[in-house]
Design a protein around this motif. Structure first.
Motif, PDB file in Angstrom:
ATOM      1  N   GLY A 118       0.814  -1.210   0.000  1.00  0.00           N
ATOM      2  CA  GLY A 118       0.000   0.000   0.000  1.00  0.00           C
ATOM      3  C   GLY A 118       0.845   1.256   0.000  1.00  0.00           C
ATOM      4  O   GLY A 118       0.581   2.205  -0.757  1.00  0.00           O
ATOM      5  N   ALA A 119       1.900   1.278   0.829  1.00  0.00           N
ATOM      6  CA  ALA A 119       2.765   2.455   0.909  1.00  0.00           C
ATOM      7  C   ALA A 119       3.481   2.695  -0.415  1.00  0.00           C
ATOM      8  O   ALA A 119       3.591   3.838  -0.883  1.00  0.00           O
ATOM      9  N   THR A 120       3.953   1.625  -1.062  1.00  0.00           N
ATOM     10  CA  THR A 120       4.685   1.775  -2.319  1.00  0.00           C
ATOM     11  C   THR A 120       3.769   2.269  -3.434  1.00  0.00           C
ATOM     12  O   THR A 120       4.125   3.182  -4.184  1.00  0.00           O
ATOM     13  N   VAL A 121       2.573   1.688  -3.563  1.00  0.00           N
ATOM     14  CA  VAL A 121       1.648   2.094  -4.620  1.00  0.00           C
ATOM     15  C   VAL A 121       1.226   3.547  -4.438  1.00  0.00           C
ATOM     16  O   VAL A 121       1.222   4.335  -5.401  1.00  0.00           O
ATOM     17  N   VAL A 122       0.881   3.919  -3.225  1.00  0.00           N
ATOM     18  CA  VAL A 122       0.442   5.298  -2.969  1.00  0.00           C
ATOM     19  C   VAL A 122       1.570   6.279  -3.229  1.00  0.00           C
ATOM     20  O   VAL A 122       1.387   7.323  -3.866  1.00  0.00           O
ATOM     21  N   THR A 123       2.769   5.951  -2.742  1.00  0.00           N
ATOM     22  CA  THR A 123       3.913   6.846  -2.937  1.00  0.00           C
ATOM     23  C   THR A 123       4.227   7.023  -4.418  1.00  0.00           C
ATOM     24  O   THR A 123       4.403   8.147  -4.903  1.00  0.00           O
ATOM     25  N   MET A 124       4.298   5.907  -5.163  1.00  0.00           N
ATOM     26  CA  MET A 124       4.592   5.995  -6.584  1.00  0.00           C
ATOM     27  C   MET A 124       3.448   6.665  -7.346  1.00  0.00           C
ATOM     28  O   MET A 124       3.682   7.380  -8.328  1.00  0.00           O
ATOM     29  N   GLY A 125       2.214   6.458  -6.896  1.00  0.00           N
ATOM     30  CA  GLY A 125       1.077   7.112  -7.534  1.00  0.00           C
ATOM     31  C   GLY A 125       1.117   8.620  -7.368  1.00  0.00           C
ATOM     32  O   GLY A 125       0.812   9.379  -8.307  1.00  0.00           O
ATOM     33  N   LEU A 126       1.501   9.074  -6.194  1.00  0.00           N
ATOM     34  CA  LEU A 126       1.565  10.513  -5.931  1.00  0.00           C
ATOM     35  C   LEU A 126       2.731  11.175  -6.665  1.00  0.00           C
ATOM     36  O   LEU A 126       2.619  12.315  -7.127  1.00  0.00           O
ATOM     37  N   LEU A 127       3.865  10.452  -6.766  1.00  0.00           N
ATOM     38  CA  LEU A 127       5.061  11.055  -7.344  1.00  0.00           C
ATOM     39  C   LEU A 127       5.144  10.896  -8.859  1.00  0.00           C
ATOM     40  O   LEU A 127       5.420  11.850  -9.580  1.00  0.00           O
ATOM     41  N   SER A 128       4.937   9.668  -9.346  1.00  0.00           N
ATOM     42  CA  SER A 128       5.255   9.389 -10.742  1.00  0.00           C
ATOM     43  C   SER A 128       4.060   9.488 -11.689  1.00  0.00           C
ATOM     44  O   SER A 128       4.237   9.822 -12.863  1.00  0.00           O
ATOM     45  N   LEU A 129       2.845   9.196 -11.211  1.00  0.00           N
ATOM     46  CA  LEU A 129       1.695   9.243 -12.120  1.00  0.00           C
ATOM     47  C   LEU A 129       1.475  10.638 -12.694  1.00  0.00           C
ATOM     48  O   LEU A 129       1.322  10.782 -13.923  1.00  0.00           O
ATOM     49  N   ARG A 135       3.953  14.304 -19.098  1.00  0.00           N
ATOM     50  CA  ARG A 135       4.900  14.167 -20.205  1.00  0.00           C
ATOM     51  C   ARG A 135       4.315  13.393 -21.378  1.00  0.00           C
ATOM     52  O   ARG A 135       5.021  13.074 -22.320  1.00  0.00           O
ATOM     53  N   GLY A 136       3.021  13.071 -21.325  1.00  0.00           N
ATOM     54  CA  GLY A 136       2.356  12.486 -22.475  1.00  0.00           C
ATOM     55  C   GLY A 136       2.315  10.979 -22.526  1.00  0.00           C
ATOM     56  O   GLY A 136       2.048  10.405 -23.585  1.00  0.00           O
ATOM     57  N   TYR A 137       2.570  10.309 -21.423  1.00  0.00           N
ATOM     58  CA  TYR A 137       2.476   8.849 -21.396  1.00  0.00           C
ATOM     59  C   TYR A 137       1.015   8.407 -21.514  1.00  0.00           C
ATOM     60  O   TYR A 137       0.097   9.120 -21.071  1.00  0.00           O
ATOM     61  N   ASP A 138       0.811   7.240 -22.104  1.00  0.00           N
ATOM     62  CA  ASP A 138      -0.521   6.664 -22.186  1.00  0.00           C
ATOM     63  C   ASP A 138      -1.045   6.416 -20.772  1.00  0.00           C
ATOM     64  O   ASP A 138      -0.370   5.740 -19.963  1.00  0.00           O
ATOM     65  N   PRO A 139      -2.218   6.938 -20.394  1.00  0.00           N
ATOM     66  CA  PRO A 139      -2.707   6.794 -19.015  1.00  0.00           C
ATOM     67  C   PRO A 139      -2.864   5.340 -18.572  1.00  0.00           C
ATOM     68  O   PRO A 139      -2.558   5.004 -17.425  1.00  0.00           O
ATOM     69  N   ALA A 140      -3.332   4.467 -19.477  1.00  0.00           N
ATOM     70  CA  ALA A 140      -3.525   3.068 -19.107  1.00  0.00           C
ATOM     71  C   ALA A 140      -2.193   2.406 -18.776  1.00  0.00           C
ATOM     72  O   ALA A 140      -2.061   1.716 -17.754  1.00  0.00           O
ATOM     73  N   PHE A 223       4.574   6.694 -25.406  1.00  0.00           N
ATOM     74  CA  PHE A 223       5.566   7.190 -24.465  1.00  0.00           C
ATOM     75  C   PHE A 223       6.023   8.584 -24.846  1.00  0.00           C
ATOM     76  O   PHE A 223       5.869   9.017 -25.990  1.00  0.00           O
ATOM     77  N   ALA A 224       6.614   9.252 -23.880  1.00  0.00           N
ATOM     78  CA  ALA A 224       7.084  10.613 -24.103  1.00  0.00           C
ATOM     79  C   ALA A 224       8.377  10.595 -24.907  1.00  0.00           C
ATOM     80  O   ALA A 224       9.053   9.573 -25.027  1.00  0.00           O
TER      81      ALA A 224
END
Length: 454
Positions: A118-129, A135-140, A223-224
């Motif tokens: 949970g901590a990893t998914v939330v952290t990466m979701g907040l930072l990298s998504l 930068r134009g990455y495909d959302p899916a 991808f960007a």
């Protein structure tokens, strides 16, 4: 049949939304009372419960749980992931899909540092998504990649799931040996599972990255554009500052276990101290932050041990009502022998992963099926790694995968659930491929433990 009804009642009450720990213990007590009144259960059978509870609270291996939780929460709140992601994105900037590759590397390092999905998914979701969408990455694809790498904490050591599985499988292995009349000095430890999961975990990350590179070659529009960053000394120093602390901490924790220098509990204590030291050096360890870390650690630890106590009562009543004999007979009589039994167990655990957390599955389901599977000839280390991969896959699978809910909670409204589900499907396929590879070549899980521990 009462044992089967007990299991079904537990599943139904859990679906109604009641707390897991109290469902396990409360339902078991009701069935213990009914079984005693109807003569299906000897009331004296529950006399073993105090010894079981004392054994849980006195278990040296389970002492690693609060320490690993504390290490993970501390690293999550020290903003280590932010610096790591920035440095890795610049390092892979010359490659198309470089940001995606950096997300996978950072997710792997976070998984090996925190061990909390949970901590990893939330952290990466907040930072990298947001960065990937900006930068134009495909959302899916972006959503699928973050969910997949976030669940690596299930399989890459030091994983809390592997700590709990190691303790349960150790008891199941001893139980299976006693039933077969075998008195072997061999045991199954958490260190065995850590060593066994290391190669499959790294192979899984490599498969994620190969899929990303293939997709960038075949469908570059997803991808960007690349961003060339000069690899000068200032950048190298920044990169080392970002990489050395987490890698050093991973080596201290995992290396000390694999080399036999420390037990998992001792290594967890070193990891917790190292995480606090890193947070202090980075000036992220105020009195308020420390209080938050300790509070979260106590909450998670209390949840784990309450579930474990409820599961101990459940398994005792389930066994007293003849459930163990029922499960053993069912799995032993299946067509296909050990292969058929293993496939059925993996399918059931995969489906239960939609509605139950890995803690409940580890403490309730695994003790019911593991002794029989081990008696049929499965290697306990291989079984533990396969269970970890299976639970990781169920975390990703729509519509109930836990990782999907974690990311949905921090994703922007523009990212629909349908897009999220579409993004994780290829990664679910990669997970299943990894399980097939492990089934065809069990040596992926057994080679390293044999080389280290003999």
């Amino acid at each position: 049949m009462m044992a089967l009804v007990l299991f079904l009642c537990v599943c139904l009450v859990l679906l109604a939304g009641f707390p897991v720990a109290f469902v396990l213990g409360g339902t078991a007590l009701w069935f213990a009372a009914i079984g005693t009144l109807t003569g299906h259960l000897d009331g004296a059978f529950l006399g073993a419960l105090p010894n079981r509870l004392y054994g849980i609270l006195n278990n040296q291996v389970l002492m690693a749980v609060p320490l690993f939780v504390m290490m993970g929460v501390t690293l999550e709140r020290s903003r280590l992931a932010e610096q790591l992601l920035d440095a890795m994105a610049k390092l892979f900037g010359r490659v198309r899909a470089g940001l995606a590759l950096s997300v996978m590397v950072v997710g792997m390092l976070l998984a090996a540092s925190t061990g909390i999905v949970g901590a990893t998914v939330v952290t990466m979701g907040l930072l990298s998504l947001p960065a990937m969408l900006r930068r134009g990455y495909d959302p899916a694809y972006a959503a699928g990649a973050i969910c997949a790498t976030g669940t690596l904490g299930q399989i890459i050591p030091p994983s809390i799931a592997l700590v709990l599985l190691g303790d349960v499988l150790s008891s199941a292995f001893q139980q299976a040996q006693l039933k077969m009349g075998i008195f072997s000095p061999r045991t199954v430890s958490v260190g065995d599972l850590f060593a066994g999961a290391l190669i499959p975990g790294l192979v899984l990350v490599a498969l994620y990255m190969l899929y990303t590179l293939w997709l960038a070659w075949r469908r570059p529009q997803l991808f960007a554009e690349t961003e060339a960053v000069p690899l000068d000394w200032p950048f190298v120093i920044t990169l080392l500052k970002a990489l050395v602390p987490p890698i050093g901490l991973i080596f201290l924790v995992l290396g000390s276990i694999l080399l036999g220098v420390a037990t998992p509990t001792e290594a967890a204590a070193v990891g917790a101290f190292g995480a606090l030291t890193l947070a202090l050096v980075r000036r992220q360890l105020s009195a308020q932050a420390l209080l938050g870390v300790l509070t979260e650690t106590v909450k998670v630890t209390a949840m784990v041990f309450m579930i474990l106590i409820g599961a101990a009562l459940f398994s005792l009543v389930f066994r007293g009502l003849g459930g163990e004999a029922l499960i053993h007979g069912l799995l032993s009589d299946l067509p296909g022998g050990v292969v058929g039994a293993t496939l059925l167990v993996m399918l059931v655990i995969f489906l239960l992963g939609f509605i139950l957390d890995f803690i409940e599955i580890t403490f309730v389901v695994v003790p019911m099926v593991a002794p029989t599977l081990l008696m049929l000839g499965l290697d306990p280390i291989w079984l533990g790694v396969m269970l970890g991969l299976n639970l990781q896959t169920s975390f990703l699978t729509p519509p109930f995968g836990f990782a999907l809910f974690y990311l949905r909670g921090v994703a922007p409204p523009s990212l629909t659930s349908a897009t999220l589900y579409r993004g994780v499907i290829p990664f679910i396929g990669i997970q299943i491929l990894m399980m097939l590879l492990l089934a065809l070549w069990p040596v992926l899980a057994t080679w390293l433990p044999e080389r280290i521990y003999g």
